[in-house]
Design an enzyme around this catalytic site. Structure first.
Site, short mmCIF file in Angstrom:
data_model
loop_
_atom_site.label_atom_id
_atom_site.label_comp_id
_atom_site.label_asym_id
_atom_site.label_seq_id
_atom_site.Cartn_x
_atom_site.Cartn_y
_atom_site.Cartn_z
CE LYS A 102 -1.80 1.44 4.09
NZ LYS A 102 -1.40 2.83 4.38
CG ASN A 103 2.55 2.52 3.56
OD1 ASN A 103 1.35 2.76 3.40
ND2 ASN A 103 3.09 2.32 4.75
CB CYS B 294 -4.09 11.40 12.84
SG CYS B 294 -3.63 9.83 12.23
NE ARG C 233 0.32 9.75 10.10
CZ ARG C 233 -0.16 8.60 9.66
NH1 ARG C 233 -1.38 8.25 9.97
NH2 ARG C 233 0.58 7.80 8.94
CG ASP D 123 2.95 1.11 9.66
OD1 ASP D 123 2.65 1.94 10.53
OD2 ASP D 123 2.98 1.38 8.45
NE ARG E 53 -6.79 3.96 5.99
CZ ARG E 53 -5.81 4.16 6.86
NH1 ARG E 53 -6.02 4.04 8.15
NH2 ARG E 53 -4.62 4.52 6.45
C1 UD1 Z 1 4.26 6.60 6.55
C2 UD1 Z 1 3.42 5.37 6.32
C3 UD1 Z 1 2.93 4.83 7.65
C4 UD1 Z 1 4.09 4.60 8.60
C5 UD1 Z 1 4.95 5.86 8.70
C6 UD1 Z 1 6.22 5.64 9.52
C7 UD1 Z 1 2.46 5.74 4.14
C8 UD1 Z 1 1.23 5.97 3.34
N1 UD1 Z 1 2.30 5.70 5.48
O1 UD1 Z 1 3.40 7.58 7.13
O2 UD1 Z 1 2.24 3.60 7.41
O3 UD1 Z 1 3.59 4.30 9.87
O4 UD1 Z 1 5.35 6.30 7.40
O5 UD1 Z 1 6.98 4.62 8.98
O6 UD1 Z 1 3.53 5.54 3.61
N2 UD1 Z 1 6.01 14.31 11.11
C9 UD1 Z 1 6.10 15.63 11.47
N3 UD1 Z 1 5.92 16.60 10.49
C10 UD1 Z 1 5.68 16.26 9.19
C11 UD1 Z 1 5.62 14.89 8.84
C12 UD1 Z 1 5.79 13.92 9.82
O7 UD1 Z 1 6.30 15.98 12.63
O8 UD1 Z 1 5.54 17.17 8.35
C13 UD1 Z 1 6.16 13.28 12.17
C14 UD1 Z 1 4.86 12.50 12.37
O9 UD1 Z 1 3.99 13.16 13.22
C15 UD1 Z 1 5.37 11.20 12.95
C16 UD1 Z 1 6.72 11.02 12.27
O10 UD1 Z 1 7.08 12.30 11.75
O11 UD1 Z 1 5.54 11.32 14.33
C17 UD1 Z 1 6.71 9.98 11.18
O12 UD1 Z 1 5.84 10.37 10.17
P1 UD1 Z 1 6.10 10.02 8.64
O13 UD1 Z 1 7.36 9.25 8.48
O14 UD1 Z 1 5.93 11.27 7.87
O15 UD1 Z 1 4.89 9.04 8.37
P2 UD1 Z 1 3.85 9.10 7.21
O16 UD1 Z 1 4.53 9.45 5.93
O17 UD1 Z 1 2.66 9.87 7.63
#
Ligand code: UD1
Length: 417
Positions: free
Chosen positions: A22-23, A116, A121, A306, A398
Site C-alpha cells: 500500500k505504502n 489522526c 500528524r 506499523d 484500508r
Molecule cells: C508513513 C506510512 C505509515 C508509517 C509511517 C512511519 C504511508 C502511506 N504511510 O506515514 O504507514 O507508519 O510512514 O513509517 O507511507 N512528522 C512531522 N511533520 C511532518 C511529517 C511527519 O512531525 O511534516 C512526524 C509524524 O507526526 C510522525 C513522524 O514524523 O511522528 C513519522 O511520520 P512520517 O514518516 O511522515 O509518516 P507518514 O509518511 O505519515
C-alpha cells in the site's frame, strides 16, 4: 459497518501470497500524474486507500482503470488542482499528492488534514520543503494553497526527521523541478526506493535511494511506463504473526525477505523457525512462544512502527514479559484496550507497552481503532478460545486485501458479515 467473526484456536497451515505494498502504491499513483501518456501499475492492492488515491487522480482529470490488481493512469490535460476535503480525509497520506500536483499544475489547494488516530500528524516538513522549492503557501479557512509562479527550483533540504511522506513529497515535487535537489536525512524505507525506481523508469534522474542523502536532478518531462509494486512487508508480518499465535506453519509467497530483517529476528527470538528464500518466507511456530527483548520502533532498517501492533498481539500469548517502545507516533496504543477485552495483559505507560504473556486469549467483542491495531485484533482472535466479533473493519480494509479469504485458506474459521 462490517464485522469479522472469528472462532479461534485453528492451527494455520499452508501457503499465502502477499499483495503489493500500500505504502508504495500510493506515492507511485501520485507520481503517475507527473507523467505524459499512460502508466500501467501492476501488483496494486485492491484497498480502500488505493481506491481513494484513484479517486483523487480521477478528480483532477486523469483517466484511470483498476482491474485484476493493475491500475492504468492516462494523463492528458488536468482539469483541477484542488483535492476536496472529502477525499483528503478518506486517506491521510493524500498530502503526498500536493507535491505532484504543484509540480504539474503550478498550484494546488488541499484541506488541512484533520486529527489522526495515531496522535497529531503534522505536515510542517511537507510545507517547509515545498516552500524551499519555490512555492508560496497560504493557509486560510482550513485550506492550504501552494502556488508556484514558475517551475519549481531545486534546492538543499535538511529534514529534521526522516519522514517517509515528506521525503516522497519532495521527490515528487523535485523530479521535474529546474536544477538539482538534495534531501539530507531522507527516509530510507523500501517504499521510497520503489517510488524512485518507478520515477527513474519514467525518465527521472534520482540517486541515493535507500541512503539518507537523495539527489534529484530535475528533468523537463516524464513519460508513463509499466511498473510492478513491491510486496507489502507489513502484510507479510501480519500473516507471520497469525501463524505464530496459532502454533502454525506457513509459507509466504511474493515477499522480499531483505525488507523484513528486523522483523524476522523478533520472530526467531520468540522461538519461531524462519527460513528465507529469494521471494518466500517459511515460518513455523514453536509449541509456546517466548518473550523477546525490548522492541523499539524506529525508522528503516529498524523495527517498523506499523509492525508494532502485530508483534504486540503475538507477544500477548508468549511465555514471559516483553516491552514495546513506540518512538514514531505519539498515540499508537489505542488498540491495546481492545486487545485487553480478548484477555491480553498489557500495561501502557506513555510510549511504552509492557506485555505479560498469557497462556491463551479468550473470545470477545471488540472494535478496530485503526488499520494495524485492527489487524492486531484479528491476530489475537485467531488465538482466542471461542467466537470473537471484531467491528469497524473498514480500518482493516484500508490496508488488507481479502484478509478473511486468505486466512480461511490457511485454515482459520473467519468470515465477514
Ligand atoms: C508513513 C506510512 C505509515 C508509517 C509511517 C512511519 C504511508 C502511506 N504511510 O506515514 O504507514 O507508519 O510512514 O513509517 O507511507 N512528522 C512531522 N511533520 C511532518 C511529517 C511527519 O512531525 O511534516 C512526524 C509524524 O507526526 C510522525 C513522524 O514524523 O511522528 C513519522 O511520520 P512520517 O514518516 O511522515 O509518516 P507518514 O509518511 O505519515
Amino acid at each position: 459497518m462490517s464485522k469479522l467473526i472469528i472462532s479461534g484456536q485453528n492451527r494455520l497451515f499452508g501457503k499465502v501470497s502477499v499483495h503489493g505494498a500500500k505504502n508504495s502504491a500510493l506515492p507511485i499513483l501520485a507520481a503517475t500524474l507527473l507523467c505524459d501518456g499512460t502508466s500501467v501499475i501492476h501488483n496494486c492492492p485492491n484497498l480502500l486507500d488505493v481506491n481513494a488515491a484513484i479517486n483523487i487522480l480521477k478528480h483532477i482529470g486523469c483517466n484511470c482503470t483498476f482491474e485484476n490488481n493493475t491500475v492504468t493512469v492516462a494523463v492528458n490535460k488536468l482539469c483541477c488542482n484542488q483535492i476536496p476535503s472529502c477525499l483528503m480525509l478518506k486517506m491521510r497520506s493524500s498530502i503526498i499528492f500536493s507535491g505532484a500536483i504543484l509540480a504539474r499544475c503550478g498550484k494546488v489547494t488541499i484541506s488541512a488534514p484533520g486529527g489522526c488516530e495515531l496522535g497529531p500528524r503534522p505536515i510542517d516538513l511537507h510545507i517547509d520543503a515545498l516552500k524551499r522549492l519555490g512555492a508560496d503557501v497560504t493557509e486560510k479557512h482550513g485550506f492550504i494553497e501552494f502556488n508556484a509562479k514558475q517551475r519549481l527550483v531545486g534546492t538543499e533540504i535538511n529534514l529534521s526527521f526522516a519522514s517517509v511522506g515528506a521525503t516522497e513529497n519532495i521527490i515528487l515535487a523535485a523530479a521535474t523541478a529546474n536544477g538539482k535537489t538534495v534531501i539530507h536525512n531522507a527516509a530510507k524505507e523500501p517504499e521510497i526506493q520503489d517510488l524512485i525506481n518507478f520515477l527513474n523508469k519514467c525518465g527521472a534522474q534520482i540517486f541515493g535511494g535507500g541512503t539518507d542523502t537523495i539527489t534529484i536532478y530535475g528533468v523537463e518531462r516524464l513519460y508513463g511506463c509499466v511498473y510492478t509494486v513491491i510486496p507489502d512487508r507489513i502484510v507479510a508480518t501480519t500473516y507471520m504473526a497469525a501463524a505464530a499465535v496459532t502454533g502454525g506453519e506457513i509459507m509466504l509467497k511474493n515477499v522480499n525477505p531483505s525488507h523484513l530483517k528486523a522483523i524476522n529476528s523478533v520472530f526467531e527470538e520468540s522461538g519461531c523457525t524462519v527460513e528465507c528464500n529469494e521471494n518466500s518466507i517459511y515460518i513455523k511456530a514453536p509449541v509456546r512462544l517466548s518473550r523477546v527483548s525490548t522492541i523499539r520502533t524506529t525508522i528503516y532498517p529498524g523495527f517498523p512502527t506499523d509492525a508494532g501492533p502485530l508483534v504486540l498481539a503475538m507477544l500477548s500469548v508468549s511465555n514471559g514479559t516483553s516491552v514495546v517502545v513506540e518512538n514514531i507516533f505519539e498515540n499508537r496504543f489505542r488498540y491495546v484496550d481492545e486487545l485487553k477485552r480478548l484477555g491480553a495483559k498489557i500495561r501502557v505507560e506513555g510510549r511504552v507497552a509492557i506485555i505479560d504473556g498469557v497462556d491463551m486469549l479468550s473470545a470477545a467483542t471488540c472494535k478496530c481503532t485503526d488499520l494495524r491495531g485492527g489487524a492486531a485484533l484479528v491476530i489475537a482472535a485467531l488465538n482466542a478460545k471461542g467466537k470473537s466479533v471484531i467491528g469497524d473493519i473498514e480500518h482493516i480494509k484500508r490496508g488488507y486485501e481479502n484478509i478473511d479469504y486468505n486466512l480461511s485458506l490457511l485454515g482459520a474459521d473467519i468470515k465477514e458479515i
